[in-house]
Design an enzyme around this catalytic site. Structure first.
Site, mmCIF file in Angstrom:
data_model
loop_
_atom_site.group_PDB
_atom_site.id
_atom_site.type_symbol
_atom_site.label_atom_id
_atom_site.label_comp_id
_atom_site.label_asym_id
_atom_site.label_seq_id
_atom_site.Cartn_x
_atom_site.Cartn_y
_atom_site.Cartn_z
ATOM 1 N N ARG A 278 0.836 -1.197 0.000
ATOM 2 C CA ARG A 278 0.000 0.000 0.000
ATOM 3 C C ARG A 278 0.869 1.245 0.000
ATOM 4 N NH1 ARG A 278 -2.636 0.995 4.452
ATOM 5 N NH2 ARG A 278 -4.084 2.398 3.422
ATOM 6 N N LYS B 194 3.623 -6.696 12.411
ATOM 7 C CA LYS B 194 2.921 -7.047 11.174
ATOM 8 C C LYS B 194 3.303 -8.447 10.688
ATOM 9 C CE LYS B 194 2.114 -5.129 6.578
ATOM 10 N NZ LYS B 194 1.851 -3.865 5.896
ATOM 11 N N ARG C 159 -1.465 5.435 13.005
ATOM 12 C CA ARG C 159 -0.395 5.227 13.994
ATOM 13 C C ARG C 159 -0.966 5.436 15.392
ATOM 14 N NH1 ARG C 159 1.827 4.631 9.922
ATOM 15 N NH2 ARG C 159 3.723 5.455 9.048
HETATM 16 C C1 BTN Z 1 0.936 -3.824 2.430
HETATM 17 O O1 BTN Z 1 1.001 -4.245 3.577
HETATM 18 O O2 BTN Z 1 1.353 -2.694 2.142
HETATM 19 C C2 BTN Z 1 0.311 -4.690 1.377
HETATM 20 C C3 BTN Z 1 1.223 -5.778 0.932
HETATM 21 C C4 BTN Z 1 0.615 -6.690 -0.100
HETATM 22 C C5 BTN Z 1 1.621 -7.694 -0.622
HETATM 23 C C6 BTN Z 1 0.997 -8.708 -1.527
HETATM 24 S S1 BTN Z 1 2.114 -10.015 -1.909
HETATM 25 C C7 BTN Z 1 1.041 -10.616 -3.146
HETATM 26 C C8 BTN Z 1 0.465 -9.407 -3.849
HETATM 27 N N1 BTN Z 1 1.319 -8.968 -4.922
HETATM 28 C C9 BTN Z 1 1.833 -7.761 -4.709
HETATM 29 O O3 BTN Z 1 2.611 -7.163 -5.464
HETATM 30 N N2 BTN Z 1 1.409 -7.292 -3.509
HETATM 31 C C10 BTN Z 1 0.497 -8.214 -2.874
#
Ligand code: BTN
Length: 267
Positions: free
Chosen positions: A65, A130, A265
């Protein structure tokens, strides 16, 4: 740990964990790709009535994100995306990414992980750190109808020296369970929970799952700061509403924060 000896994903193991739900999904496993989300957004497979799932042992350009990268090392995490198609007249899905977090949280709880909590909108935390991230991106156009690419990354066994860009710190499943499941079993179990929760969501919207989300709200009744693009908001986290918007009690009254380019946060 030597990451060359990791357990690879295999379709049979995923199907076994899915049991009678195996026929709901079509599964594709790649040794490597840039990003499973990008792949499904750029090349959505033709619909055959099943939910397409793309898993990769390794992503070279995994995305998170707010423009963040989602790093991966072979065997260190489970990374996959699924293409969820909405019914033709469906409204723009509110609260969808929170529902996905809930499905991941339930899976972990069923595996015996303790202290699972959700950080709005959809980070999955264990004891404040996380464990999993979720990136939901909407896809539509060219007569295909509305669909969501739901991307999930779950940390399984992070390298001890992994430098990860996460303000709250990270944890992995190997630190939470004495006998963590294989990546294939974990994928099957998460898909089964997603099927369950997304069916409820499609029938009744986020309102039907709001209570379950709030029970796991990591910041319930705590003072929080919302970091947006242009402004910062502080208040007490009251919960979420029926659309999945965060409710914040501020000095100026109750404020609704929509899921967008904002970060939460502890204040
Ligand atoms: C976050 O926490 O910011 C979101 C992370 C999301 C990661 C997953 S891994 C599978 C899928 N492919 C990506 O490029 N991102 C999501």
């Amino acid at each position: 740990m030597d990451h060359s000896d990791y357990e690879a994903l295999d379709a049979g193991g995923v199907a076994e964990a899915l049991g009678e739900l195996a026929g709901v999904f079509s599964l594709e496993i790649l040794p490597e790709c840039d990003s499973t989300n990008s792949r499904l957004l750029d090349n959505p497979p033709p619909g055959d009535g099943r939910v397409h799932v793309l898993a990769a042992e390794r992503q070279t350009a995994g995305r998170g994100r707010r423009g963040r990268a989602w790093q991966s090392w072979p065997g260190a995490g489970l990374t996959f995306s699924l293409l969820w198609r909405f019914a033709p007249a469906a409204h723009v899905p509110a609260g969808l990414s929170l529902v996905v977090g809930l499905a991941v949280a339930r899976t972990l709880e069923e595996l015996g992980v303790e202290g699972v909590a959700l950080k709005w909108p959809n980070d999955v935390l264990i004891q404040g750190k996380k464990l999993a991230g979720i990136l939901v991106e909407l896809s539509s156009g060219r007569g295909r109808g509305l669909a969501a690419v739901i991307g999930i990354g779950i940390n399984l066994r992070m390298p001890a020296d992994a430098a990860v860009d996460s303000p709250m710190g990270v944890t992995d499943l190997a630190s939470c369970l004495a006998s963590p499941p294989s990546p294939s079993r974990l994928l099957g179990l998460v898909l089964a929970q997603l099927q369950l929760f997304l069916e409820i969501y499609a029938a009744a919207g986020f309102a039907a799952l709001r209570g379950a989300w709030q029970q796991r709200n990591a910041f319930a009744d705590l003072p929080v700061r919302i970091l947006g693009e242009a402004h910062e908001l502080t208040g007490t986290c009251v919960g979420v509403d029926d659309d999945g918007a965060l409710l914040l009690q501020t000095a100026e009254g109750l404020r609704r924060v929509l899921s967008g380019d904002v970060s939460l946060r502890l204040a």
